[in-house]
Design a protein around this motif. Sequence first.
Motif, PDB file in Angstrom:
ATOM      1  N   UNK A  31      -3.164  30.489 -71.365  1.00  0.00           N
ATOM      2  CA  UNK A  31      -4.337  30.419 -72.223  1.00  0.00           C
ATOM      3  C   UNK A  31      -4.250  29.356 -73.290  1.00  0.00           C
ATOM      4  N   UNK A  32      -3.222  28.507 -73.208  1.00  0.00           N
ATOM      5  CA  UNK A  32      -3.087  27.452 -74.213  1.00  0.00           C
ATOM      6  C   UNK A  32      -3.960  26.247 -73.901  1.00  0.00           C
ATOM      7  N   UNK A  33      -4.455  26.144 -72.673  1.00  0.00           N
ATOM      8  CA  UNK A  33      -5.397  25.096 -72.291  1.00  0.00           C
ATOM      9  C   UNK A  33      -6.586  25.796 -71.631  1.00  0.00           C
ATOM     10  N   UNK A  34      -7.781  25.459 -72.081  1.00  0.00           N
ATOM     11  CA  UNK A  34      -8.991  26.070 -71.533  1.00  0.00           C
ATOM     12  C   UNK A  34      -9.915  24.996 -70.989  1.00  0.00           C
TER      13      UNK A  34
ATOM     14  N   UNK B  39      -3.221  18.738 -64.425  1.00  0.00           N
ATOM     15  CA  UNK B  39      -2.266  19.343 -63.483  1.00  0.00           C
ATOM     16  C   UNK B  39      -1.648  20.614 -64.066  1.00  0.00           C
ATOM     17  N   UNK B  40      -1.333  20.573 -65.338  1.00  0.00           N
ATOM     18  CA  UNK B  40      -0.761  21.746 -66.002  1.00  0.00           C
ATOM     19  C   UNK B  40      -1.725  22.929 -65.906  1.00  0.00           C
ATOM     20  N   UNK B  41      -2.991  22.679 -66.226  1.00  0.00           N
ATOM     21  CA  UNK B  41      -3.979  23.760 -66.158  1.00  0.00           C
ATOM     22  C   UNK B  41      -4.121  24.271 -64.725  1.00  0.00           C
ATOM     23  N   UNK B  42      -4.161  23.370 -63.760  1.00  0.00           N
ATOM     24  CA  UNK B  42      -4.317  23.770 -62.357  1.00  0.00           C
ATOM     25  C   UNK B  42      -3.144  24.634 -61.907  1.00  0.00           C
TER      26      UNK B  42
ATOM     27  N   UNK C  67      -6.178  17.022 -59.753  1.00  0.00           N
ATOM     28  CA  UNK C  67      -6.777  15.698 -59.561  1.00  0.00           C
ATOM     29  C   UNK C  67      -8.294  15.767 -59.722  1.00  0.00           C
ATOM     30  N   UNK C  68      -8.898  16.800 -59.163  1.00  0.00           N
ATOM     31  CA  UNK C  68     -10.348  16.967 -59.304  1.00  0.00           C
ATOM     32  C   UNK C  68     -10.731  17.139 -60.773  1.00  0.00           C
TER      33      UNK C  68
ATOM     34  N   UNK D 252      -1.858  14.900 -67.021  1.00  0.00           N
ATOM     35  CA  UNK D 252      -0.848  15.940 -67.229  1.00  0.00           C
ATOM     36  C   UNK D 252      -1.509  17.279 -67.555  1.00  0.00           C
ATOM     37  N   UNK D 253      -2.476  17.256 -68.465  1.00  0.00           N
ATOM     38  CA  UNK D 253      -3.162  18.490 -68.850  1.00  0.00           C
ATOM     39  C   UNK D 253      -3.934  19.068 -67.664  1.00  0.00           C
TER      40      UNK D 253
END
Length: 155
Positions: free
Chosen positions: A104-107, A91-94, A76-77, A88-89
Amino acid sequence: MMEWQTILGHFAVQLALVALTVLIHAAAMILVLRHFVRSVPPEGVHVPFLRSVVFLFHIVCLILAAHLVEMVVWGLAFHLIGIFPSSFTAYYFAIETYTTLGYGDVLLPRDWRLTSGWLATTGLLMFGWSTAVFATIIDRLNESRIQRVVERLQA
């Protein structure tokens, strides 16, 4: 190159998120331990195996819920700050980083990259804390079982 104001601002956000995570986890672990203390039968009372397993599953669910809340707070932050335009991205990264899965697919954007280390370290510490609480609960549940086995062997 980042300016010191930016670095200090990011550090303040990171520290605030770590503090909030610790606060959430402390409250959750206190609730888990209170639930355990209230649910433990008096000493010497035999608890059937299946009932113990169901109780432990309940404890695991409470602990997992605490971790989920903590991951959602970070996601959320990230979304509210605008680090990731998609919730979505964020939360996925978190979730991926908190659990140290790290595909490592999201930076994170370049100027926020140090935050991933804070998140992963915080997640590791929270999992360690949860493990310690869970191991303590299992140890206490097994004390009476072990005592019964010893008494049977001595009889």
